[in-house]
Scaffold this active site. Structure first.
Site, PDB file in Angstrom:
ATOM      1  N   LYS A 189       0.968  -1.477  -0.374  1.00 19.97           N
ATOM      2  CA  LYS A 189       0.060   0.063   0.264  1.00 19.97           C
ATOM      3  C   LYS A 189       1.046   1.341   0.214  1.00 19.97           C
ATOM      4  O   LYS A 189       0.894   2.381  -0.864  1.00 19.97           O
ATOM      5  CB  LYS A 189      -1.156  -0.155   1.107  1.00 19.97           C
ATOM      6  CG  LYS A 189      -1.914  -1.518   1.286  1.00 19.97           C
ATOM      7  CD  LYS A 189      -2.827  -1.081   2.002  1.00 19.97           C
ATOM      8  CE  LYS A 189      -3.620  -2.639   2.160  1.00 19.97           C
ATOM      9  NZ  LYS A 189      -4.411  -2.917   3.615  1.00 19.97           N
ATOM     10  N   ASP A 194     -11.387   2.142   3.667  1.00 25.33           N
ATOM     11  CA  ASP A 194     -10.641   0.726   3.346  1.00 25.33           C
ATOM     12  C   ASP A 194     -12.494   0.201   3.675  1.00 25.33           C
ATOM     13  O   ASP A 194     -13.273  -0.368   2.884  1.00 25.33           O
ATOM     14  CB  ASP A 194     -10.953   0.543   5.179  1.00 25.33           C
ATOM     15  CG  ASP A 194      -9.551  -0.478   4.064  1.00 25.33           C
ATOM     16  OD1 ASP A 194      -8.988  -0.299   3.622  1.00 25.33           O
ATOM     17  OD2 ASP A 194      -8.792  -0.956   5.967  1.00 25.33           O
ATOM     18  N   GLN A 205      -4.383  -2.199   9.743  1.00 22.50           N
ATOM     19  CA  GLN A 205      -4.430  -3.243   9.207  1.00 22.50           C
ATOM     20  C   GLN A 205      -5.213  -4.349   9.604  1.00 22.50           C
ATOM     21  O   GLN A 205      -4.900  -4.280  10.623  1.00 22.50           O
ATOM     22  CB  GLN A 205      -3.070  -3.404   8.618  1.00 22.50           C
ATOM     23  CG  GLN A 205      -2.778  -4.253   7.956  1.00 22.50           C
ATOM     24  CD  GLN A 205      -3.529  -4.551   6.007  1.00 22.50           C
ATOM     25  OE1 GLN A 205      -3.498  -3.868   5.827  1.00 22.50           O
ATOM     26  NE2 GLN A 205      -4.223  -5.898   6.189  1.00 22.50           N
TER      27      GLN A 205
HETATM   28  N1  GUN Z   1      -6.734  -7.147   5.829  1.00 27.18           N
HETATM   29  C1  GUN Z   1      -7.492  -8.150   4.988  1.00 27.18           C
HETATM   30  N2  GUN Z   1      -7.898  -6.936   3.633  1.00 27.18           N
HETATM   31  C2  GUN Z   1      -7.390  -5.760   4.773  1.00 27.18           C
HETATM   32  C3  GUN Z   1      -8.079  -4.912   4.190  1.00 27.18           C
HETATM   33  O1  GUN Z   1      -8.368  -4.980   3.107  1.00 27.18           O
HETATM   34  N3  GUN Z   1      -7.925  -3.529   4.941  1.00 27.18           N
HETATM   35  C4  GUN Z   1      -7.164  -3.931   6.434  1.00 27.18           C
HETATM   36  N4  GUN Z   1      -7.692  -2.342   7.116  1.00 27.18           N
HETATM   37  N5  GUN Z   1      -7.123  -4.653   6.330  1.00 27.18           N
HETATM   38  C5  GUN Z   1      -6.939  -6.025   5.852  1.00 27.18           C
END
Ligand code: GUN
Length: 308
Positions: free
Chosen positions: A68, A135, A112
């Site tokens: 990211k 998100d 996350q």
């Molecule tokens: N864990 C697995 N996929 C994601 C996601 O798209 N965003 C976040 N914040 N955590 C995750």
């Protein structure tokens, strides 16, 4: 090209199906976003700034958050990574979320997941300002999504829809079976594909661990989406000939042939299923890069919504 990519290309040429190349589609989106950043710079406007909170040292989470941050660099967004030890108290994390909510330089941020067991994920998610929740996990954004109102769409489902759209796959009137009802993938995706939108207008079945006759249900799917995190769960005998296959799984499995000792494995048994289907996403290089591209789209949108 890496060895496994060369192997995949040779294999794809031999059979009559198309690879849904998430990496290529995500690169296309990132180029569009980079052009938007250049335009904003010319106009003297603010550059989008994404922050990410990462708790602990889980290998998968480290990889995703690293990707990211890298995507931000490629596009020209600013990014800030905030890291905590596994033992961080919930109050410390909540206080950080609050300070990011109030920080005017940050346009959007993510925490996350998963978080360590002593931290209440829902409490943390609900503490995020919905206007910065890129998100799309906050109940306000999920509610807006259900009602087809403006808001942030969850990144993985939105990435899957964008992949479908940019590859001209028709969804209207099709039977779609989703395996896995998680809050961040299966459940929102089932609503997004059932809505009166394009992509959308599918007849959706959301299958899960209590589903009976799963194989028979999967065999009705024109579009089959696997999101359960069980390597090679979907086998060729569960797939209708000509179906579109979307594989959301990314489990690390041991692989002594790799220097690092592991490789990513999807929920779909690629070799056998790809001989029967019309389209299939590879793992890696399918849904993963599209999730990141969607997050970048949401970050730009978060800044634009502020009228900056
Ligand atoms: N864990 C697995 N996929 C994601 C996601 O798209 N965003 C976040 N914040 N955590 C995750």
């Amino acid at each position: 090209m890496k060895d496994d990519e060369i192997e995949l290309c040779t294999f794809v040429k031999k059979i009559n199906m198309q690879l849904l190349d998430g990496r290529a589609t995500a690169d296309e989106i990132k180029k569009e976003l980079a052009a938007a950043v250049i335009e904003r710079k010319k106009e003297g406007k603010k550059i989008p700034h994404l922050a990410a909170i990462l708790v602990g040292n889980d290998g998968g989470s480290l990889t995703y958050v690293g990707a990211k941050v890298k995507a931000c660099e490629q596009i020209g967004f600013e990014s800030t990574l905030i890291r905590y030890d596994d033992s961080v108290p919930e109050e410390v994390l909540l206080a950080k979320v609050q300070s990011l909510n109030e920080d005017k330089s940050i346009d959007g941020f993510i925490v996350q997941l998963p978080l360590p067991a002593h931290i209440d994920e829902l409490k943390v998610t609900k503490a995020i300002d919905p206007k910065k929740d890129v998100d799309g996990f906050h109940p306000v954004n999920l509610g807006n999504m259900v009602l087809n109102l403006p808001g942030f769409l969850p990144a993985t489902p939105a990435g899957i829809l964008e992949l479908i759209k940019r590859n001209n796959i028709q969804t209207e009137g099709k039977n779609c079976v989703i395996i896995g009802r998680s809050n961040i993938v299966g459940t929102p995706l089932s609503i997004m594909l059932g809505r009166n939108t394009n992509p959308g207008n599918c007849t959706v079945t959301l299958a899960h661990s209590r589903t009976e006759n799963l194989k028979e249900i999967c065999l009705t799917a024109d579009i089959l989406i696997a999101a359960i995190g069980q390597p090679n769960f979907v086998t060729a005998d569960m797939v209708k000939s000509g179906a579109v296959i979307i594989d959301v799984g990314t489990t690390r499995i041991e692989d002594a042939t790799k220097a690092r000792g592991w490789r990513l494995c999807g929920d779909v048994e690629f070799a056998s299923v790809s001989e029967k289907c019309s389209f299939i996403t590879p793992v890696p290089g399918g849904v993963g890069p599209m999730t990141i591209a969607s997050l970048m789209i949401n970050t730009l949108k978060a800044m634009e919504l502020k009228g900056k």
